[in-house]
Design a protein around this motif. Sequence first.
Motif, PDB file in Angstrom:
ATOM      1  N   SER A  10       0.821  -1.222   0.000  1.00  0.00           N
ATOM      2  CA  SER A  10       0.000   0.000   0.000  1.00  0.00           C
ATOM      3  C   SER A  10       0.850   1.265   0.000  1.00  0.00           C
ATOM      4  O   SER A  10       0.679   2.147  -0.847  1.00  0.00           O
ATOM      5  CB  SER A  10      -0.899   0.008   1.233  1.00  0.00           C
ATOM      6  OG  SER A  10      -1.631  -1.172   1.305  1.00  0.00           O
ATOM      7  N   VAL A  11       1.784   1.371   0.947  1.00  0.00           N
ATOM      8  CA  VAL A  11       2.564   2.614   1.072  1.00  0.00           C
ATOM      9  C   VAL A  11       3.588   2.729  -0.066  1.00  0.00           C
ATOM     10  O   VAL A  11       3.756   3.802  -0.664  1.00  0.00           O
ATOM     11  CB  VAL A  11       3.280   2.671   2.448  1.00  0.00           C
ATOM     12  CG1 VAL A  11       4.151   3.911   2.552  1.00  0.00           C
ATOM     13  CG2 VAL A  11       2.262   2.657   3.577  1.00  0.00           C
ATOM     14  N   ASP A  32       9.613  -6.151  -4.655  1.00  0.00           N
ATOM     15  CA  ASP A  32       8.854  -6.854  -3.610  1.00  0.00           C
ATOM     16  C   ASP A  32       9.260  -8.320  -3.612  1.00  0.00           C
ATOM     17  O   ASP A  32       9.741  -8.847  -4.619  1.00  0.00           O
ATOM     18  CB  ASP A  32       7.346  -6.715  -3.856  1.00  0.00           C
ATOM     19  CG  ASP A  32       6.525  -6.920  -2.594  1.00  0.00           C
ATOM     20  OD1 ASP A  32       6.047  -5.919  -2.024  1.00  0.00           O
ATOM     21  OD2 ASP A  32       6.381  -8.080  -2.155  1.00  0.00           O
ATOM     22  N   THR A  77       9.799   0.236   2.581  1.00  0.00           N
ATOM     23  CA  THR A  77       8.446   0.089   3.146  1.00  0.00           C
ATOM     24  C   THR A  77       8.125  -1.389   3.359  1.00  0.00           C
ATOM     25  O   THR A  77       6.980  -1.728   3.671  1.00  0.00           O
ATOM     26  CB  THR A  77       7.355   0.683   2.220  1.00  0.00           C
ATOM     27  OG1 THR A  77       7.168  -0.197   1.099  1.00  0.00           O
ATOM     28  CG2 THR A  77       7.707   2.060   1.713  1.00  0.00           C
ATOM     29  N   ILE A  80       5.496  -5.825   7.645  1.00  0.00           N
ATOM     30  CA  ILE A  80       4.047  -5.940   7.865  1.00  0.00           C
ATOM     31  C   ILE A  80       3.510  -4.646   8.496  1.00  0.00           C
ATOM     32  O   ILE A  80       4.188  -4.011   9.298  1.00  0.00           O
ATOM     33  CB  ILE A  80       3.680  -7.160   8.749  1.00  0.00           C
ATOM     34  CG1 ILE A  80       4.499  -7.170  10.055  1.00  0.00           C
ATOM     35  CG2 ILE A  80       3.865  -8.458   7.996  1.00  0.00           C
ATOM     36  CD1 ILE A  80       3.938  -8.106  11.102  1.00  0.00           C
ATOM     37  N   VAL A 118      10.730   3.605   6.326  1.00  0.00           N
ATOM     38  CA  VAL A 118       9.300   3.821   6.586  1.00  0.00           C
ATOM     39  C   VAL A 118       8.728   2.712   7.479  1.00  0.00           C
ATOM     40  O   VAL A 118       7.851   2.956   8.309  1.00  0.00           O
ATOM     41  CB  VAL A 118       8.511   3.898   5.247  1.00  0.00           C
ATOM     42  CG1 VAL A 118       7.028   4.162   5.493  1.00  0.00           C
ATOM     43  CG2 VAL A 118       9.096   4.966   4.333  1.00  0.00           C
ATOM     44  N   ASN A 120       7.633   0.135  10.209  1.00  0.00           N
ATOM     45  CA  ASN A 120       7.458   0.373  11.654  1.00  0.00           C
ATOM     46  C   ASN A 120       8.000  -0.763  12.507  1.00  0.00           C
ATOM     47  O   ASN A 120       8.084  -1.892  12.027  1.00  0.00           O
ATOM     48  CB  ASN A 120       5.955   0.535  11.933  1.00  0.00           C
ATOM     49  CG  ASN A 120       5.509   1.975  11.748  1.00  0.00           C
ATOM     50  OD1 ASN A 120       6.203   2.905  12.161  1.00  0.00           O
ATOM     51  ND2 ASN A 120       4.357   2.165  11.137  1.00  0.00           N
ATOM     52  N   MET A 143      11.123   8.319   8.055  1.00  0.00           N
ATOM     53  CA  MET A 143       9.935   9.105   7.734  1.00  0.00           C
ATOM     54  C   MET A 143       8.806   8.825   8.721  1.00  0.00           C
ATOM     55  O   MET A 143       8.318   7.709   8.794  1.00  0.00           O
ATOM     56  CB  MET A 143       9.460   8.793   6.308  1.00  0.00           C
ATOM     57  CG  MET A 143       8.457   9.798   5.755  1.00  0.00           C
ATOM     58  SD  MET A 143       6.855   9.948   6.606  1.00  0.00           S
ATOM     59  CE  MET A 143       6.078   8.395   6.156  1.00  0.00           C
TER      60      MET A 143
END
Length: 308
Positions: A10-11, A32, A77, A80, A118, A120, A143
């Motif tokens: 998504s991001v 990916d 990015t 998960i 990005v 997390n 970010m």
Amino acid sequence: MKVTVVGAGSVGASCAEYVAIKNFASEVVLLDIKEGYAEGKAMDLMQTASLNSFDTKITGSTNDYSKTAGSDVAVITSGIPRKPGMTREELIGINAGIVKEVSSNLIKHSPNVTLIVVSNPMDTMTYLVHKTTGLPKNKIIGMGGALDSARFKYRLAEALEAPISDVDGMVIGGHSDTGMVPLTRLATRNSIPVTAFLSDDRLTQVSEDTKVGGATLTKLLGTSAWYAPGAAVSALVQAIACDQKKIFPCSAYLEGEYGLEDIAIGVPAVIGKDGLEKIVEIELNDAEKTKIKESAEGVKKTNGLLEL
Ligand code: NAI
């Protein structure tokens, strides 16, 4: 300017789309691990080129890092995202391994790359990249603050009943529900402090809504958001590509600035062709100093979960 985006989810895809639409990059490589996924996203995005009038070439790759060779900027990015009710910190187990492997592969093929982290929990992932890659500290940017500040401005504009372009404000500190420090004292509407328009209670509400901005969307969407995160990353990529020297709050590695050491956390920084070119130290009042210190304690606690 060649940009790689690892993670075509998504991001990542949203970021690639905004970079392409702004037309400043010659090439975007989406990569990916999922077979064919990045190729599919790249093809779909390329089929918007004639409609959206951009010339950026977008290609996809299933985990072939040779395709990313010579990238000026790479965005990480991969990993998960959180589900409703989860904190960003709960993602550390899976995402740390991914971020470590991805950053090492990227640098192997693009030794001069600037990395934008990005995934997390972002401040901890940024710290991990600092500790494991050996890249100079200006070449690693986390970010979070760019997004959190955009959410802050959205909430401020809502409270002020003002157009968002008239509003300015910044969120520093850790990129977490409890760690964010929205600087309400310094927020403005057309250069006038917002404290002239909004009561303390209303400003507290704006701050609280900002801090749970991600969680609010996760609850509504069933997964975490992508438009604003993608736009925030693309703004950083553009600042580097076009040497804009814009100031964004970014997760930067601190060596004494703001009284903090050996941590990556959100502080205002000048972003230009050399990446994170300068940390800007602003005078905080006592309450803000306490908040940033508490925020740093939270980030350090999460960093302690890393196996370095
Ligand atoms: P997503 O699940 O849509 O996309 C992640 C992609 O990474 C997937 O396509 C997956 O196949 C790929 N991936 C996983 N392991 C990989 C590997 N080893 N190599 C290459 N690709 C790999 O997730 P979404 O929503 O795009 O979020 C991505 C990350 O960004 C999450 O960790 C999320 O929490 C974080 N995030 C951070 C924000 C910030 O402000 N820092 C804002 C929004 C999301």
